[in-house]
Design an enzyme around this catalytic site. Structure first.
Site, short mmCIF file in Angstrom:
data_model
loop_
_atom_site.label_atom_id
_atom_site.label_comp_id
_atom_site.label_asym_id
_atom_site.label_seq_id
_atom_site.Cartn_x
_atom_site.Cartn_y
_atom_site.Cartn_z
N TYR A 88 23.02 40.42 58.27
CA TYR A 88 22.04 39.58 58.97
C TYR A 88 21.77 38.30 58.20
CZ TYR A 88 17.51 38.10 60.85
OH TYR A 88 16.49 37.37 61.39
N VAL A 89 21.47 38.41 56.92
CA VAL A 89 21.15 37.24 56.11
C VAL A 89 22.38 36.34 55.94
CG1 VAL A 89 20.44 36.44 53.82
CG2 VAL A 89 19.25 38.34 54.90
#
Length: 320
Positions: A227-228
């Site tokens: 996600y990051v």
């Protein structure tokens, strides 16, 4: 000894030089006046805005905020049509109730009333319309854009709110999980922007990515890897596009919220963890989607014409 002809030529050159400077000054002032005319505060009256993933949470709050400023908004959804309809109904009800709003929109395929002269089809008074499209794919994004242009004939604002947030550590991720995040959060948004940039109104087009304050936070959890990483990639894409599309009169910015109290945030998150996160925010609370939306609405407005290529952390001081 200078001849009369030479003196006349010298005077002519001086006159031309002064005239040129005067003309340049006038030209500069004219450009400055024209720019000042284009600064119309935060009103979005007459603008058309697409907000991907706007059936709920932050995307829905953004759609409402842009509509409150007068924009005609596309409520985009992939699966949850019921929630999308509720958002559209709320916006359209508020528009009808407002005596100052008088926005006439194009007809949708299923909601047209024949009440014009000679039976001409007239659109209902709607400020928000629905388009079902899976924007995690390039084809879905293309369809969303095509339908927007079919309905409205223009596009002014593109908000890239849809995204994927999975939770797996390095030992747990596999290729499909990785690809899903980069398809949804990087690849599909990039190609949607590419297509939109060809048809957006210029100058004045607004493109806004949604990221996360986790890209700048030191308090990371191992399960946020994909996600990051994908959101960090989107931020860098936005920075580069600001330089590229800025030449066309567009602005490209990123809004990076901190923890926001949404269903997705609460799923699988124990209350004591939520309380611990809230304790790290100066106001001791988790943000609501309505805390994020006004910042996006401002960036979409004419007043934000000099904000370009920026990553705005909207996190209440969670990350500084």
């Amino acid at each position: 000894m200078v001849s009369a002809k030479g003196t006349k030529s010298h005077i002519h050159r001086i006159f031309c030089s002064v005239a040129q400077k005067f003309h340049s000054h006038q030209h500069y002032d004219a450009e400055k006046v024209e720019r000042s005319k284009n600064i119309a505060g935060t009103s979005l009256r007459g603008k058309v805005a697409v907000i991907t993933g706007s059936s709920k949470s932050i995307g829905a709050a953004i759609a409402k905020a842009l509509a409150a400023e007068g924009a005609n908004v596309i409520i985009n959804y992939a699966k949850d049509g019921k929630s999308a309809e509720e958002v559209a109904q709320q916006i359209n009800s508020a528009s009808i109730a407002s005596t100052s709003a008088s926005i006439s929109l194009p007809p949708t395929s299923t909601d047209v009333q024949k009440n014009g002269p000679n039976g001409v089809e007239l659109p209902p008074q709607q400020q928000a319309v629905l388009i079902k499209a899976d924007t995690s794919t390039i084809s879905g994004g293309q369809y969303l854009l095509q339908e927007t242009l079919r309905m409205f004939g223009r596009l002014d604002i593109l908000i890239l709110s849809a995204g994927l947030m999975g939770s797996k550590t390095l030992s747990e991720i596999d290729e499909p999980f990785f690809d899903a995040h980069f398809d949804s959060n990087v690849k599909a948004p990039l190609f949607l922007v590419k297509a939109a940039a060809e048809v957006m109104e210029r100058p004045g087009g607004r493109i806004i990515f949604l990221s996360t304050s986790l890209t700048a936070s030191s308090t990371l959890l191992p399960n946020t890897l994909c996600y990051v990483a994908s959101k960090g990639a989107a931020e860098q894409i936005a920075r580069v596009l600001a330089k590229d599309l800025g030449t066309k009169g567009f602005t490209v910015n990123t809004v990076a919220p901190g923890p926001v109290d949404t269903t997705l945030f609460r799923i699988g998150t124990p209350q004591h963890v939520i309380d611990s996160i809230a304790a790290q925010i100066p106001s001791h609370r988790i943000a609501e989607p309505e805390d994020i939306a006004p910042i996006v609405a401002f960036l979409a407005s004419p007043a934000a014409q000099w904000v370009n290529g920026q990553i705005l952390g909207v996190n209440g001081g969670y990350v500084v």
